[in-house]
Design a protein around this motif. Structure first.
Motif, PDB file in Angstrom:
ATOM      1  N   GLU A 263      43.385  25.028 -11.504  1.00 54.01           N
ATOM      2  CA  GLU A 263      44.756  25.513 -11.646  1.00 54.01           C
ATOM      3  C   GLU A 263      44.977  26.898 -11.042  1.00 54.01           C
ATOM      4  O   GLU A 263      46.107  27.380 -11.007  1.00 54.01           O
ATOM      5  CB  GLU A 263      45.137  25.534 -13.123  1.00 54.01           C
ATOM      6  CG  GLU A 263      45.159  24.147 -13.739  1.00 54.01           C
ATOM      7  CD  GLU A 263      45.336  24.161 -15.245  1.00 54.01           C
ATOM      8  OE1 GLU A 263      45.341  25.259 -15.844  1.00 54.01           O
ATOM      9  OE2 GLU A 263      45.470  23.079 -15.824  1.00 54.01           O
TER      10      GLU A 263
ATOM     11  N   VAL B   6      36.490  13.858 -24.213  1.00 58.48           N
ATOM     12  CA  VAL B   6      37.398  14.498 -23.266  1.00 58.48           C
ATOM     13  C   VAL B   6      38.805  13.919 -23.440  1.00 58.48           C
ATOM     14  O   VAL B   6      38.976  12.698 -23.410  1.00 58.48           O
ATOM     15  CB  VAL B   6      36.914  14.287 -21.815  1.00 58.48           C
ATOM     16  CG1 VAL B   6      37.912  14.857 -20.824  1.00 58.48           C
ATOM     17  CG2 VAL B   6      35.553  14.914 -21.613  1.00 58.48           C
ATOM     18  N   ASP B   7      39.767  14.795 -23.630  1.00 62.14           N
ATOM     19  CA  ASP B   7      41.158  14.371 -23.710  1.00 62.14           C
ATOM     20  C   ASP B   7      41.722  14.323 -22.291  1.00 62.14           C
ATOM     21  O   ASP B   7      42.023  15.359 -21.695  1.00 62.14           O
ATOM     22  CB  ASP B   7      41.945  15.367 -24.564  1.00 62.14           C
ATOM     23  CG  ASP B   7      43.405  15.004 -24.718  1.00 62.14           C
ATOM     24  OD1 ASP B   7      43.815  13.920 -24.221  1.00 62.14           O
ATOM     25  OD2 ASP B   7      44.140  15.790 -25.320  1.00 62.14           O
TER      26      ASP B   7
ATOM     27  N   THR C 236      44.494  13.518 -21.195  1.00 64.38           N
ATOM     28  CA  THR C 236      45.873  13.973 -21.016  1.00 64.38           C
ATOM     29  C   THR C 236      45.935  15.450 -20.676  1.00 64.38           C
ATOM     30  O   THR C 236      46.961  15.923 -20.198  1.00 64.38           O
ATOM     31  CB  THR C 236      46.715  13.690 -22.270  1.00 64.38           C
ATOM     32  OG1 THR C 236      46.179  14.431 -23.364  1.00 64.38           O
ATOM     33  CG2 THR C 236      46.746  12.207 -22.591  1.00 64.38           C
ATOM     34  N   THR C 237      44.854  16.188 -20.904  1.00 59.83           N
ATOM     35  CA  THR C 237      44.843  17.618 -20.586  1.00 59.83           C
ATOM     36  C   THR C 237      44.268  17.898 -19.206  1.00 59.83           C
ATOM     37  O   THR C 237      44.233  19.037 -18.781  1.00 59.83           O
ATOM     38  CB  THR C 237      44.038  18.415 -21.629  1.00 59.83           C
ATOM     39  OG1 THR C 237      42.661  17.982 -21.579  1.00 59.83           O
ATOM     40  CG2 THR C 237      44.596  18.216 -23.016  1.00 59.83           C
ATOM     41  N   MET C 238      43.800  16.875 -18.557  1.00 56.99           N
ATOM     42  CA  MET C 238      43.174  17.076 -17.237  1.00 56.99           C
ATOM     43  C   MET C 238      44.169  16.916 -16.138  1.00 56.99           C
ATOM     44  O   MET C 238      44.934  16.090 -15.999  1.00 56.99           O
ATOM     45  CB  MET C 238      42.010  16.121 -17.039  1.00 56.99           C
ATOM     46  CG  MET C 238      40.871  16.436 -17.962  1.00 56.99           C
ATOM     47  SD  MET C 238      39.415  15.422 -17.643  1.00 56.99           S
ATOM     48  CE  MET C 238      38.833  16.115 -16.116  1.00 56.99           C
TER      49      MET C 238
ATOM     50  N   PRO D 230      36.697  23.454 -19.725  1.00 56.39           N
ATOM     51  CA  PRO D 230      37.916  24.273 -19.641  1.00 56.39           C
ATOM     52  C   PRO D 230      37.863  25.314 -18.523  1.00 56.39           C
ATOM     53  O   PRO D 230      38.880  25.607 -17.890  1.00 56.39           O
ATOM     54  CB  PRO D 230      37.998  24.953 -21.009  1.00 56.39           C
ATOM     55  CG  PRO D 230      37.121  24.158 -21.909  1.00 56.39           C
ATOM     56  CD  PRO D 230      36.083  23.527 -21.041  1.00 56.39           C
TER      57      PRO D 230
ATOM     58  N   LEU E 220      38.539  23.457 -15.298  1.00 55.31           N
ATOM     59  CA  LEU E 220      39.961  23.130 -15.173  1.00 55.31           C
ATOM     60  C   LEU E 220      40.781  24.358 -14.815  1.00 55.31           C
ATOM     61  O   LEU E 220      41.753  24.263 -14.057  1.00 55.31           O
ATOM     62  CB  LEU E 220      40.467  22.487 -16.465  1.00 55.31           C
ATOM     63  CG  LEU E 220      39.828  21.134 -16.804  1.00 55.31           C
ATOM     64  CD1 LEU E 220      40.354  20.623 -18.136  1.00 55.31           C
ATOM     65  CD2 LEU E 220      40.030  20.120 -15.700  1.00 55.31           C
ATOM     66  N   SER E 221      40.389  25.523 -15.314  1.00 50.22           N
ATOM     67  CA  SER E 221      41.129  26.742 -14.961  1.00 50.22           C
ATOM     68  C   SER E 221      40.953  27.084 -13.480  1.00 50.22           C
ATOM     69  O   SER E 221      41.863  27.637 -12.860  1.00 50.22           O
ATOM     70  CB  SER E 221      40.714  27.920 -15.849  1.00 50.22           C
ATOM     71  OG  SER E 221      39.419  28.373 -15.525  1.00 50.22           O
TER      72      SER E 221
END
Length: 75
Positions: free
Chosen positions: A39, A70-71, A73-75, A32, A35-36
């Motif tokens: 973004e 790992v999902d 769809t959230t990446m 996470p 990923l932040s």
């Protein structure tokens, strides 16, 4: 220092790729945060683009190493 950040992120990706379940929880906890960084508004700035490239690579290595955790769809 961006060089230290890039090296640290590279290390996270290497742990996912080479160490398997030994570092699974560490890598999944880091995801996470990685990923932040992708973004972040300055992620594509010339001064941080190399860091962002390493972050994307590390995130992909984590997703590849631990697909069941790992999902995508959230990446």
């Amino acid at each position: 220092d961006e060089d230290v950040q890039r090296a640290a992120v590279y290390g996270v990706g290497t742990c996912a790729e080479k160490c398997g379940t030994l570092y699974q929880s560490f890598c999944l906890e880091a995801l996470p945060h990685l990923l932040s960084l992708i973004e972040h508004p300055d992620a594509k700035a010339p001064s941080t683009v190399l860091l962002t490239d390493n972050v994307m690579s590390a995130a992909a290595k984590i997703a590849t190493a631990f697909p069941q955790s790992v999902d995508l769809t959230t990446m």
